[in-house]
Design a protein around this motif. Structure first.
Motif, PDB file in Angstrom:
ATOM      1  N   GLY B 262     -25.127  42.392 -11.722  1.00 18.13           N
ATOM      2  CA  GLY B 262     -26.249  43.185 -11.215  1.00 18.13           C
ATOM      3  C   GLY B 262     -26.684  42.692  -9.846  1.00 18.13           C
ATOM      4  N   ALA B 263     -26.805  41.372  -9.723  1.00 17.69           N
ATOM      5  CA  ALA B 263     -27.226  40.795  -8.449  1.00 17.69           C
ATOM      6  C   ALA B 263     -26.100  40.861  -7.426  1.00 17.69           C
ATOM      7  CB  ALA B 263     -27.677  39.353  -8.634  1.00 17.69           C
ATOM      8  N   ILE B 264     -24.873  40.661  -7.897  1.00 19.07           N
ATOM      9  CA  ILE B 264     -23.741  40.641  -6.965  1.00 19.07           C
ATOM     10  C   ILE B 264     -23.549  42.016  -6.323  1.00 19.07           C
ATOM     11  CG2 ILE B 264     -21.223  40.385  -6.818  1.00 19.07           C
ATOM     12  CD1 ILE B 264     -21.534  38.204  -9.053  1.00 19.07           C
ATOM     13  N   PHE B 265     -23.627  43.068  -7.157  1.00 20.75           N
ATOM     14  CA  PHE B 265     -23.416  44.417  -6.626  1.00 20.75           C
ATOM     15  C   PHE B 265     -24.732  45.114  -6.258  1.00 20.75           C
ATOM     16  CE2 PHE B 265     -19.530  44.179  -9.490  1.00 20.75           C
ATOM     17  CZ  PHE B 265     -18.685  43.853  -8.440  1.00 20.75           C
ATOM     18  N   GLY B 266     -25.844  44.555  -6.716  1.00 19.18           N
ATOM     19  CA  GLY B 266     -27.126  45.256  -6.557  1.00 19.18           C
ATOM     20  C   GLY B 266     -27.799  45.076  -5.211  1.00 19.18           C
ATOM     21  N   GLU B 269     -32.351  44.231  -2.902  1.00 19.94           N
ATOM     22  CA  GLU B 269     -33.508  44.623  -3.708  1.00 19.94           C
ATOM     23  C   GLU B 269     -33.509  43.864  -5.043  1.00 19.94           C
ATOM     24  OE1 GLU B 269     -33.782  48.742  -4.752  1.00 19.94           O
ATOM     25  OE2 GLU B 269     -35.888  48.546  -5.348  1.00 19.94           O
ATOM     26  N   VAL B 270     -32.367  43.821  -5.702  1.00 20.41           N
ATOM     27  CA  VAL B 270     -32.278  43.119  -6.979  1.00 20.41           C
ATOM     28  C   VAL B 270     -32.412  41.612  -6.763  1.00 20.41           C
ATOM     29  CG1 VAL B 270     -30.803  42.591  -8.946  1.00 20.41           C
ATOM     30  CG2 VAL B 270     -30.878  44.911  -8.037  1.00 20.41           C
ATOM     31  N   GLN B 271     -31.741  41.119  -5.751  1.00 23.47           N
ATOM     32  CA  GLN B 271     -31.771  39.670  -5.519  1.00 23.47           C
ATOM     33  C   GLN B 271     -33.184  39.183  -5.200  1.00 23.47           C
ATOM     34  OE1 GLN B 271     -28.678  38.611  -2.733  1.00 23.47           O
ATOM     35  NE2 GLN B 271     -27.112  39.672  -3.933  1.00 23.47           N
ATOM     36  N   ASN B 272     -33.911  39.952  -4.387  1.00 25.19           N
ATOM     37  CA  ASN B 272     -35.285  39.555  -4.072  1.00 25.19           C
ATOM     38  C   ASN B 272     -36.170  39.603  -5.316  1.00 25.19           C
ATOM     39  OD1 ASN B 272     -34.761  38.998  -1.413  1.00 25.19           O
ATOM     40  ND2 ASN B 272     -35.235  41.093  -0.720  1.00 25.19           N
ATOM     41  N   TYR B 273     -35.909  40.582  -6.154  1.00 23.89           N
ATOM     42  CA  TYR B 273     -36.656  40.675  -7.411  1.00 23.89           C
ATOM     43  C   TYR B 273     -36.419  39.424  -8.261  1.00 23.89           C
ATOM     44  CZ  TYR B 273     -38.067  42.208 -12.026  1.00 23.89           C
ATOM     45  OH  TYR B 273     -38.657  42.277 -13.263  1.00 23.89           O
ATOM     46  N   LEU B 274     -35.174  39.009  -8.358  1.00 23.29           N
ATOM     47  CA  LEU B 274     -34.847  37.824  -9.174  1.00 23.29           C
ATOM     48  C   LEU B 274     -35.428  36.548  -8.555  1.00 23.29           C
ATOM     49  CD1 LEU B 274     -31.130  38.718 -10.013  1.00 23.29           C
ATOM     50  CD2 LEU B 274     -33.111  38.925 -11.531  1.00 23.29           C
ATOM     51  N   LYS B 341     -31.924  49.521 -14.491  1.00 29.68           N
ATOM     52  CA  LYS B 341     -30.610  50.159 -14.638  1.00 29.68           C
ATOM     53  C   LYS B 341     -29.497  49.284 -14.070  1.00 29.68           C
ATOM     54  CE  LYS B 341     -32.180  54.955 -14.543  1.00 29.68           C
ATOM     55  NZ  LYS B 341     -32.283  56.139 -13.686  1.00 29.68           N
ATOM     56  N   ILE B 342     -29.823  48.520 -13.059  1.00 24.82           N
ATOM     57  CA  ILE B 342     -28.807  47.623 -12.495  1.00 24.82           C
ATOM     58  C   ILE B 342     -28.653  46.392 -13.388  1.00 24.82           C
ATOM     59  CG2 ILE B 342     -28.292  46.109 -10.541  1.00 24.82           C
ATOM     60  CD1 ILE B 342     -29.659  48.297  -8.781  1.00 24.82           C
ATOM     61  N   LEU B 343     -29.784  45.848 -13.855  1.00 17.20           N
ATOM     62  CA  LEU B 343     -29.718  44.613 -14.646  1.00 17.20           C
ATOM     63  C   LEU B 343     -29.005  44.818 -15.982  1.00 17.20           C
ATOM     64  CD1 LEU B 343     -33.257  43.071 -13.991  1.00 17.20           C
ATOM     65  CD2 LEU B 343     -31.066  42.353 -13.005  1.00 17.20           C
ATOM     66  N   ARG B 344     -29.025  46.072 -16.526  1.00 17.91           N
ATOM     67  CA  ARG B 344     -28.360  46.268 -17.814  1.00 17.91           C
ATOM     68  C   ARG B 344     -26.845  46.053 -17.705  1.00 17.91           C
ATOM     69  NH1 ARG B 344     -29.565  52.801 -17.993  1.00 17.91           N
ATOM     70  NH2 ARG B 344     -28.028  53.401 -16.445  1.00 17.91           N
ATOM     71  N   THR B 345     -26.314  46.212 -16.490  1.00 21.60           N
ATOM     72  CA  THR B 345     -24.874  46.014 -16.345  1.00 21.60           C
ATOM     73  C   THR B 345     -24.482  44.536 -16.443  1.00 21.60           C
ATOM     74  OG1 THR B 345     -24.960  45.900 -13.928  1.00 21.60           O
ATOM     75  CG2 THR B 345     -24.637  48.081 -14.903  1.00 21.60           C
TER      76      THR B 345
END
Lengths: 186, 428
Positions: B262-266, B269-274, B341-345
């Motif tokens: 999720g973080a690698i492809f996301g 936005e996802v990385q900052n969230y994490l 939706k990204i993290l579920r992957t």
């Protein structure tokens, strides 16, 4: 989904069949690296999960009451599809097949698929929406022999030298997965 | 039966009989001694938020309806009509006022009370409907939104049952101000394996990664996992494995989810969230637990939590040689929808029926059952002795702690398993 397919010439239908039969042969011959070349680099490969749903009482008497679409947890849902992949993950799966330590596929499974009911449902300037069905026979050491059954909902890009797959959604005919893996290329 | 349980597991649980995995009489004892006596996971409160919401669950092979009553309370009832035994609920989830048996239309409230018997008006003596509701699971309790049920009315409280596992579970749950939620229906995967092997695999078997999954997990990544890895048993049958990252580890190397797809492809936005979640972690769970990067967790008897790929799993037995393995993607409840939706992957790409790793696990689980079901090898029980006696208490963490190669998590599981079965042995 209730409409007739687009009227196509025999030549155009033959083009689509030629593409899909070639694809099927590559996959059954385990030529996954060649299969990758049929994909667009921004390909989306989706397998929705499927659930036994409660029918909507207010839809009784209507076909929509038992529409397949209610059973799918796809890309846009807040459920969890089985697969939502792009080119990188598909490549990881393809390349894995040629590693000697991919134990679950060593020795490799035997597959044979029949692709049929190929219908062109819509046509844009260079994109095509195509439906097809498949039955895929699967046998591997130590496992029961299995039938995979499903529908593919493709978006193809028309190119000078044929087609490439931009999007594929695979609707499998199972809720509980009594299959060894959904990690195949359907 | 010719076997006794004491023949199946030796004194220090370093030798485990093949019959533990394959014998139908042993399985019958497991139902009585384990599934009839333990807290079993039913579902998460996020699945049944509104009155009338229900999901299906199982307690071993017994079908359960988990529902939110009109009073807002949580109910768990056996999904079997009091008249002829049919399931009264046929959908995996939904919202309803009534469950209706299709055979004679006996109907039940969402709380499980029998409401109508259509045939009743034609007979003189009316049945006492208050005695004919669905059979209620006698004990239902929640912790951090996780709902468990037990058939044993006298069982200890869920809090006490989880005990010190709560310390390790909270290292995850407490990172998220609004807790976690389950996404959608479980993936249900039928595998020709014994139910205990998926459990054992997720209880502490980190070291098969370097072998079975070597086509996918890079050797350096696995070496780092084993170097920083800790394995903990809080109570026999409950365990956790995790990496304890050194102090001052950069946020991107310690944050939950950062190493997953999720973080690698996301992207940013996802990385900052994490990163934001990790930035609050020390304050929320303390310095030690903020440095924990979880791997596998297990709650006795059949609940697993895969922290690294953020999935809850339940191994539902279907006989000695078959399991219906349920998995859910789990995400922070207050994450924006697009991030969920990204993290579920993180889960679905690597685990579940399509998972690139779990397709390898499920294969060996099925092969292990074949090996456990062969003849002429009963004098060769399985060796479970790696690291025997090397686990020790830890100054800062509850439970016994060791390296991940130590198989004490499995020995403790089988010691508890043996005790539970001996308690009901002879009662068949």
């Amino acid at each position: 989904m209730s409409t007739l397919s687009v009227e196509v010439s025999p030549e155009q239908q033959r083009q689509l069949e030629r593409f899909y039969f070639h694809e099927a042969r590559l996959l059954d011959n385990r030529q996954y690296l060649q299969w990758l070349t049929l994909l667009s680099e921004d390909v989306r490969y989706i397998i929705p999960s499927r659930v036994n749903v409660q029918v909507n009482n207010r839809a009784r008497g209507q076909e929509d009451m038992i529409s397949i679409e209610h059973e799918l947890e796809g890309e846009d849902s807040m459920g969890c599809p089985h697969r939502e992949e792009g080119y990188m993950l598909l490549m990881l799966r393809a390349e894995r097949a040629y590693k000697i330590n991919s134990w679950s596929e060593n020795p490799p499974a035997r597959t044979r698929r029949i692709v049929g009911n190929i219908e062109l449902m819509a046509q844009g300037s260079d994109t095509l929406s195509v439906l097809s069905n498949f039955h895929l026979y699967y046998a591997r050491p130590g496992s029961d022999n299995i039938l995979y059954s499903g529908q593919r909902r493709d978006t193809l890009l028309s190119q000078t030298d044929g087609f490439c797959i931009v999007r594929r959604e695979v609707v499998l005919d199972y809720a509980a997965i009594e299959l060894p893996t959904l990690g195949l290329f359907f | 039966m010719g076997l006794t349980i004491r023949d199946l597991v030796n004194e220090d649980a370093s030798l485990i009989s093949r019959r533990c995995w394959s014998d139908k009489d042993v399985y019958a004892l497991e139902k009585r001694g384990i599934f009839g006596k333990s807290w079993l996971f039913l579902g998460h409160e996020s699945q049944i938020r509104a009155p009338g919401d229900f999901v299906q669950a199982f307690m071993c092979e017994t079908p359960i309806i988990l529902s939110r009553g009109q009073d807002g309370d949580i109910y768990a009832n056996i999904n079997s009509c009091s008249h002829r035994g049919l399931p009264v609920c046929r959908a995996d989830h939904g919202n309803t006022k009534r469950f209706v048996c299709p055979y004679h239309n006996w109907s039940y409230s969402v709380e499980g009370n029998l409401m109508t018997i259509p045939q009743e008006s034609e007979v003189v003596r009316k049945p006492d409907k208050t005695q004919l509701g669905l059979k209620r699971v006698p004990r239902v309790e929640s912790w951090r939104g996780m709902i468990f049920g037990s058939f044993d009315e006298a069982i200890i409280s869920l809090d006490d049952y989880l005990g010190d596992m709560r310390f390790y579970l909270d290292a995850f749950f407490d990172r998220f101000p609004a807790g976690i939620e389950f996404m959608g229906a479980p993936h249900r995967w039928v595998i020709n394996a014994n139910w205990k092997l998926p459990v054992e695999n997720q209880l502490g078997d980190v070291n098969h990664g370097a072998c079975l999954h070597s086509a996918i997990i890079p050797a350096e990544a696995q070496q780092l996992i084993e170097k920083l890895g800790h394995s903990v048993v809080t109570t026999p049958g409950h365990g956790a494995t995790f990496r304890l990252m050194p102090e001052n580890t950069p946020v991107d190397d310690v944050a939950w989810g950062m190493e997953a797809v999720g973080a690698i492809f996301g992207g940013d936005e996802v990385q900052n969230y994490l990163r934001e979640i990790q930035a609050q972690a020390r304050e929320r769970v303390g310095d030690l637990r903020a440095r924990m990067k979880g791997l596998t967790y297990g709650i006795y008897p059949n609940l697993s939590f895969l922290w690294s790929n953020t999935s809850f799993k339940v191994s539902h037995p279907r006989g000695p040689g078959k399991v219906e393995y349920w998995s859910w993607a789990v995400v922070p409840a207050d994450a924006p929808d697009n991030i969920k939706k990204i993290l579920r992957t993180n889960y679905s790409s690597f685990f579940g029926p399509a998972g690139i790793l779990e397709q390898e696990d499920s294969e060996v689980w099925a092969q292990q059952f074949l090996g456990s079901n062969i003849d002429f090898a009963d004098d060769r029980p399985y060796y479970y002795g790696l690291g025997l006696g090397e686990e020790k208490p830890h100054p800062d963490m509850p439970g016994l702690v060791s390296v991940t190669a130590n198989e004490f998590y499995a020995r403790h599981f089988f010691t508890r398993w043996k005790n539970d079965l001996q308690a009901v042995e002879g009662s068949l």
